[in-house]
Write a protein that holds these residues in place. Structure first.
Motif, short mmCIF file in Angstrom:
data_model
loop_
_atom_site.label_atom_id
_atom_site.label_comp_id
_atom_site.label_asym_id
_atom_site.label_seq_id
_atom_site.Cartn_x
_atom_site.Cartn_y
_atom_site.Cartn_z
N UNK A 1 -75.29 8.54 -51.92
CA UNK A 1 -75.15 7.96 -50.37
C UNK A 1 -75.68 6.16 -49.97
N UNK A 2 -75.74 5.87 -51.23
CA UNK A 2 -76.58 4.80 -51.09
C UNK A 2 -77.95 4.52 -49.82
N UNK A 3 -78.91 5.51 -49.64
CA UNK A 3 -79.53 5.42 -48.83
C UNK A 3 -80.96 4.53 -49.57
N UNK A 4 -81.40 4.63 -50.65
CA UNK A 4 -82.13 4.30 -51.28
C UNK A 4 -81.87 2.40 -51.50
N UNK A 5 -81.03 2.35 -51.93
CA UNK A 5 -80.15 0.85 -52.31
C UNK A 5 -79.95 0.13 -51.03
N UNK A 6 -80.29 0.62 -49.69
CA UNK A 6 -80.11 -0.01 -48.36
C UNK A 6 -81.32 -0.03 -47.94
N UNK A 7 -82.22 0.79 -48.19
CA UNK A 7 -83.71 1.61 -47.77
C UNK A 7 -83.50 2.10 -46.38
N UNK A 8 -82.57 3.01 -46.35
CA UNK A 8 -82.86 4.08 -44.65
C UNK A 8 -83.32 5.25 -45.31
N UNK A 9 -83.98 5.75 -46.63
CA UNK A 9 -84.10 7.14 -47.01
C UNK A 9 -84.42 7.18 -45.91
N UNK A 10 -85.42 6.83 -45.67
CA UNK A 10 -86.25 7.95 -44.44
C UNK A 10 -85.82 7.97 -42.98
N UNK A 11 -84.87 7.33 -42.86
CA UNK A 11 -83.84 7.42 -41.13
C UNK A 11 -83.45 9.31 -41.12
N UNK A 12 -84.05 9.19 -39.76
CA UNK A 12 -83.12 10.91 -39.58
C UNK A 12 -81.81 10.91 -39.83
N UNK A 13 -80.94 9.56 -40.06
CA UNK A 13 -79.35 9.87 -40.27
C UNK A 13 -79.12 10.06 -41.45
N UNK A 14 -79.99 9.35 -42.36
CA UNK A 14 -80.38 9.33 -44.35
C UNK A 14 -80.94 10.93 -44.67
N UNK A 15 -81.79 11.67 -43.65
CA UNK A 15 -82.03 12.33 -44.27
C UNK A 15 -81.03 13.38 -43.60
N UNK A 16 -81.02 13.69 -42.02
CA UNK A 16 -79.23 14.21 -41.98
C UNK A 16 -78.15 14.45 -43.76
N UNK A 17 -78.11 13.37 -43.31
CA UNK A 17 -76.85 13.48 -44.79
C UNK A 17 -77.19 13.70 -46.13
N UNK A 18 -78.53 13.83 -46.37
CA UNK A 18 -79.33 14.16 -47.61
C UNK A 18 -79.08 15.24 -47.58
N UNK A 19 -79.31 16.48 -46.49
CA UNK A 19 -79.42 17.63 -46.29
C UNK A 19 -78.24 18.15 -46.88
N UNK A 20 -76.89 17.52 -45.85
CA UNK A 20 -75.60 17.96 -45.65
C UNK A 20 -74.74 17.76 -47.27
N UNK A 21 -75.58 16.45 -47.93
CA UNK A 21 -74.87 16.00 -49.51
C UNK A 21 -75.34 17.88 -50.56
N UNK A 22 -76.75 18.15 -49.85
CA UNK A 22 -77.66 18.68 -50.94
C UNK A 22 -76.72 20.72 -50.73
N UNK A 23 -76.81 20.65 -49.04
CA UNK A 23 -75.65 22.20 -48.99
C UNK A 23 -74.81 22.16 -49.92
N UNK A 24 -73.45 20.96 -50.15
CA UNK A 24 -72.39 21.06 -49.88
C UNK A 24 -72.12 21.06 -51.96
N UNK A 25 -72.91 20.39 -51.94
CA UNK A 25 -73.29 19.92 -53.78
C UNK A 25 -73.36 21.31 -53.92
N UNK A 26 -74.47 22.67 -53.42
CA UNK A 26 -74.82 23.52 -54.33
C UNK A 26 -73.73 24.98 -53.90
N UNK A 27 -73.53 24.67 -52.88
CA UNK A 27 -72.51 25.38 -52.45
C UNK A 27 -71.37 25.54 -51.56
#
Length: 205
Positions: free
Chosen positions: A108-134
């Motif tokens: 999702x580009x969070x690392x490149x943008x330097x925003x991986x620790x933001x609340x929005x990025x964490x929420x998006x990464x959680x959703x990504x993980x859940x959807x990827x696995x199931x």
């Protein structure tokens, strides 16, 4: 806080399935193998401990305020993304979710943008993980949806996810199944072609 762009996330996951379709045909998804296939380096906490690497302290420091089982970065020296995950304090389900979460940050580009620790990025990464696995688009198959409606307790076993993740996924399954039209979107078609058959085999076994 900006709201997560769920359609963008699902489209990105569809791209991951499309680009790795030869690999993503089994359930539960081999998320560790997927990360490596995508060119990401995986390093465990136990490896760092054996080497006496100071990076393991990052886990301890982060866990003073909240439970962190993984993190990722771009190694400029070797020009590669690196995912660290805790195989010491986390069980298999948490390890799998953590690696999927970190893949999400990278894709999702969070690392490149330097925003991986933001609340929005964490929420998006959680959703990504859940959807990827199931993937919730599996609910467009009535047999699969009916099975998990009846045997919810099997969802963690079939997808190798934690019970709390399964509870969230069941809600997503119900939301997707309730949509009046059942025409699948492009990314859903891609995902279904990869794993629909594997899930059916698993639940019929």
């Amino acid at each position: 806080m900006q709201s997560a762009d769920y359609e963008r996330i699902k489209t990105k996951i569809g791209e991951v399935f499309e680009e790795n379709s030869d690999f993503l045909k089994t359930i539960p998804i081999d998320v560790f193998g997927l990360a490596r296939k995508m060119g990401f380096k995986l390093i465990t906490a136990s490896e760092l401990i054996k080497k006496g690497d100071s990076k393991v302290e990052m886990f301890h420091e982060l866990n003073k305020t909240k439970t962190i089982y993984g993190y990722s970065l771009f190694d400029t020296k070797n020009m590669e993304y690196v995912i660290y995950y805790d195989d010491v304090n986390a069980g298999t389900n948490k390890q799998r979710f953590s690696v999927a979460h970190e893949i999400g940050h990278i894709v999702l580009g969070h690392i490149d943008e330097g925003i991986e620790d933001s609340e929005k990025a964490e929420k998006e990464a959680d959703y990504f993980a859940g959807y990827l696995l199931c993937p919730e688009c599996l609910a467009t198959n009535e047999e699969i949806f009916d099975y998990f409606e009846k045997y919810f307790y099997e969802m963690p076993n079939v997808f190798d996810i934690a019970l709390d993740t399964a509870m969230i996924k069941l809600r997503h399954f119900r939301n997707r199944n309730s949509i009046i039209y059942h025409e699948k979107l492009d990314y859903e078609e891609t995902i279904m072609k990869c794993i629909e058959k594997a899930v059916l085999i698993k639940i019929r076994d």
